[in-house]
Write a protein that holds these residues in place. Structure first.
Motif, short mmCIF file in Angstrom:
data_model
loop_
_atom_site.label_atom_id
_atom_site.label_comp_id
_atom_site.label_asym_id
_atom_site.label_seq_id
_atom_site.Cartn_x
_atom_site.Cartn_y
_atom_site.Cartn_z
N SER A 159 0.90 -1.29 0.02
CA SER A 159 0.03 0.83 -0.37
C SER A 159 1.03 1.21 -0.13
O SER A 159 0.43 2.65 -0.12
CB SER A 159 -0.77 0.10 0.88
OG SER A 159 -0.06 0.47 2.59
N ARG A 160 2.47 1.34 -0.17
CA ARG A 160 3.10 2.34 0.07
C ARG A 160 2.71 2.93 1.32
O ARG A 160 3.13 3.96 1.73
CB ARG A 160 3.14 3.12 -0.70
CG ARG A 160 3.00 2.82 -2.05
CD ARG A 160 3.13 3.29 -3.66
NE ARG A 160 4.23 4.85 -3.44
CZ ARG A 160 4.29 5.66 -4.01
NH1 ARG A 160 2.50 5.77 -4.42
NH2 ARG A 160 4.85 5.85 -3.83
N GLY A 161 2.42 2.61 2.75
CA GLY A 161 2.14 2.68 4.21
C GLY A 161 4.13 2.75 4.60
O GLY A 161 4.83 3.09 4.29
N ILE A 162 3.56 3.08 6.15
CA ILE A 162 5.07 2.84 7.15
C ILE A 162 4.33 2.12 8.32
O ILE A 162 3.73 1.97 8.84
CB ILE A 162 5.03 4.49 7.26
CG1 ILE A 162 6.62 4.50 7.53
CG2 ILE A 162 4.45 5.13 8.08
CD1 ILE A 162 7.35 6.44 8.22
N VAL A 163 5.06 1.73 8.83
CA VAL A 163 5.44 1.69 9.97
C VAL A 163 6.32 2.18 10.86
O VAL A 163 7.86 2.16 10.78
CB VAL A 163 5.98 -0.45 11.04
CG1 VAL A 163 6.08 -0.37 11.69
CG2 VAL A 163 5.02 -1.10 9.81
N GLY A 164 5.88 2.77 11.67
CA GLY A 164 7.29 3.97 13.32
C GLY A 164 8.03 2.71 14.45
O GLY A 164 6.87 2.11 15.03
N ILE A 165 8.48 2.05 14.14
CA ILE A 165 9.53 1.44 15.49
C ILE A 165 9.02 2.03 16.93
O ILE A 165 9.08 3.52 17.09
CB ILE A 165 11.07 1.58 15.20
CG1 ILE A 165 11.42 1.13 13.66
CG2 ILE A 165 11.31 0.80 15.73
CD1 ILE A 165 12.55 0.68 13.45
N ASN A 166 8.77 1.38 17.58
CA ASN A 166 8.11 1.74 18.75
C ASN A 166 9.23 1.50 19.92
O ASN A 166 10.29 0.29 19.61
CB ASN A 166 6.97 1.14 19.28
CG ASN A 166 6.05 1.96 20.43
OD1 ASN A 166 7.04 1.58 21.54
ND2 ASN A 166 5.05 1.14 20.65
N TYR A 167 9.48 2.19 20.78
CA TYR A 167 10.93 2.14 21.96
C TYR A 167 10.48 1.26 22.55
O TYR A 167 10.91 1.13 23.46
CB TYR A 167 10.77 3.17 21.91
CG TYR A 167 11.23 4.68 20.79
CD1 TYR A 167 11.57 4.28 19.41
CD2 TYR A 167 12.00 5.55 20.96
CE1 TYR A 167 12.87 4.82 18.41
CE2 TYR A 167 12.02 5.87 20.10
CZ TYR A 167 12.61 6.37 19.16
OH TYR A 167 12.94 7.37 17.84
N ALA A 168 9.09 0.98 22.95
CA ALA A 168 8.53 0.32 24.70
C ALA A 168 9.30 -0.80 24.29
O ALA A 168 9.21 -2.01 23.18
CB ALA A 168 6.89 0.03 24.24
N CYS A 169 9.93 -1.25 25.77
CA CYS A 169 10.35 -1.96 26.36
C CYS A 169 9.50 -3.68 25.72
O CYS A 169 10.81 -4.70 25.40
CB CYS A 169 11.66 -2.68 26.94
SG CYS A 169 12.26 -0.68 26.71
N ALA A 170 8.08 -3.29 25.82
CA ALA A 170 7.69 -4.63 25.84
C ALA A 170 7.78 -5.09 24.74
O ALA A 170 7.86 -6.78 24.37
CB ALA A 170 6.56 -4.41 26.52
N PHE A 171 7.89 -4.15 23.38
CA PHE A 171 7.88 -4.72 22.15
C PHE A 171 9.01 -4.93 21.49
O PHE A 171 8.93 -5.26 20.04
CB PHE A 171 6.94 -3.85 21.36
CG PHE A 171 5.46 -3.13 22.29
CD1 PHE A 171 4.97 -4.11 22.52
CD2 PHE A 171 4.92 -1.97 22.33
CE1 PHE A 171 3.68 -3.93 23.37
CE2 PHE A 171 3.77 -1.95 22.90
CZ PHE A 171 2.85 -2.25 23.64
N LEU A 172 10.01 -4.82 22.27
CA LEU A 172 11.35 -4.94 21.55
C LEU A 172 12.08 -6.01 21.94
O LEU A 172 12.89 -7.21 21.17
CB LEU A 172 12.52 -3.59 22.08
CG LEU A 172 11.94 -2.36 21.45
CD1 LEU A 172 12.94 -1.20 22.04
CD2 LEU A 172 12.21 -2.52 19.89
#
Length: 357
Positions: free
Chosen positions: A257-270
């Motif tokens: 779709s030519r979209g985007i994901v913004g990398i989340n800094y929240a430690c639980a998701f990393l």
């Protein structure tokens, strides 16, 4: 005062500073933000120090959230937080208006240092002049009625981005719980009202944010919307199997779709163990960045900090620590063109594709 020329400008997909300021007390909130604080992650002095150029400033209505017990649970290696109860329109609308007003008051009190933006061209102009460029965003559309009257008013007030749900249900759809390990396929998707909201946002040029919605809801939006698919603050499920992260199939749809994901800094998701603890190396974030670049392509990856809404790696600490992240990406082998794309260019391009110039 503009940020130093040697800082990499960062346009950020998500922060919760408005909620933090409002919870601390609305009186004097503008001055606390503009003059600096000792708490939280974001204020203007730390923004200047770190090169934070602008971003989506979330309006979020708190309800009966996880609180201290939930934070303790998320420090474990397994947890399953139940969805909080719905927040009804009479409770949500006053808070939404208060947080929107707070952003407007910050702009007014800043004497030209902050300018709420509604176009990609406006953001580019602010970045060129060293003016902070916030975008008004709603995280969870509880304040919007099924007839969408409030949506029309909020758009006129400057709203340009909506996450239909946070991690709870509302009249538009269902959010994912905070659960580890877990698939993001945790429940139903959009309601009929949610489908009408998506179509209205497409018509009005409002970006739809998919970061908290269930996997079924993600695919419902993908079917209904003609705009780029955007997850403002999410990571890769194949690296960290958290309910809040995106599967490779979802990433493929975002790329197409030519979209985007913004990398989340929240430690639980990393972290690979899903724990929400600050003792988390930036290498964990880089693993997600590598996977997202591989799956999405370098033109569809950005940053989505979750500043003031989560525990972030201690190596960054707050917005003033953004140069540490940029330095880590540089050491990891990302060249300057890649850094510019991840740090700001990709976000501006997808906003332009969503909103128009």
């Amino acid at each position: 005062m503009a940020p130093s020329d040697d800082l990499m400008p960062v346009f950020d997909g998500h922060n919760d500073v408005l909620l933090r300021l409002w919870r601390q007390g609305p009186v004097g909130a503008e001055e606390r933000f503009l003059n600096g604080e000792v708490t939280g992650h974001l204020d203007l002095p730390r923004i200047r120090k770190g090169g934070f150029a602008g971003g989506l400033f979330a309006i979020f209505v708190p309800g009966m959230e996880r609180g201290s017990d939930g934070d303790a649970a998320m420090r474990q290696t397994q947890y399953d937080m139940p969805l909080p109860p719905e927040v009804k329109i009479p409770d949500a609308l006053p808070v939404t208006l208060a947080l929107a007003a707070l952003l407007v008051r910050i702009e007014r009190a800043s004497r030209g240092q902050v300018q709420v933006c509604t176009t990609a061209a406006g953001i580019r102009d602010c970045m060129a002049r060293g003016v902070l460029a916030p975008v008004m965003h709603i995280e969870g559309a509880e304040a919007i009625d099924p007839d969408l009257y409030a949506l029309d008013v909020l758009v006129e007030a400057g709203l340009r981005s909506i996450g239909p749900v946070w991690s709870r249900s509302n009249i538009f759809g269902h959010g994912v719980p905070f659960r580890f390990p877990s698939s993001p396929d945790t429940g139903p998707g959009l309601t009929e009202a949610g489908e009408r909201l998506v179509k209205a946002c497409d018509r009005l040029g409002i970006m739809i944010d998919l970061s908290h919605i269930t996997e079924k809801g993600f695919w419902d939006v993908a079917r209904q919307s003609t705009k780029p698919l955007v997850a403002s603050h999410s990571n890769a499920h194949s690296v960290t199997p958290h309910s809040r992260n995106l599967t490779d199939r979802q990433l493929d749809a975002i790329r197409e779709s030519r979209g985007i994901v913004g990398i989340n800094y929240a430690c639980a998701f990393l972290r690979q163990d899903g724990r929400m603890i600050a003792d988390t190396p930036l290498d964990d974030l880089l693993r997600h960045a590598d996977h997202l670049i591989e799956r999405l392509g370098v033109d569809h990856v950005g940053l989505g900090s979750d500043f003031d809404g989560a525990v972030i790696p201690a190596a960054m600490k707050d917005a003033a620590g953004l140069p540490a992240l940029v330095a880590a990406m540089r050491r990891h082998g990302y060249d300057e063109a890649t850094l510019r794309k991840i740090c700001h260019e990709n976000w501006l391009n997808v906003l332009e594709r969503t909103w128009g110039a």
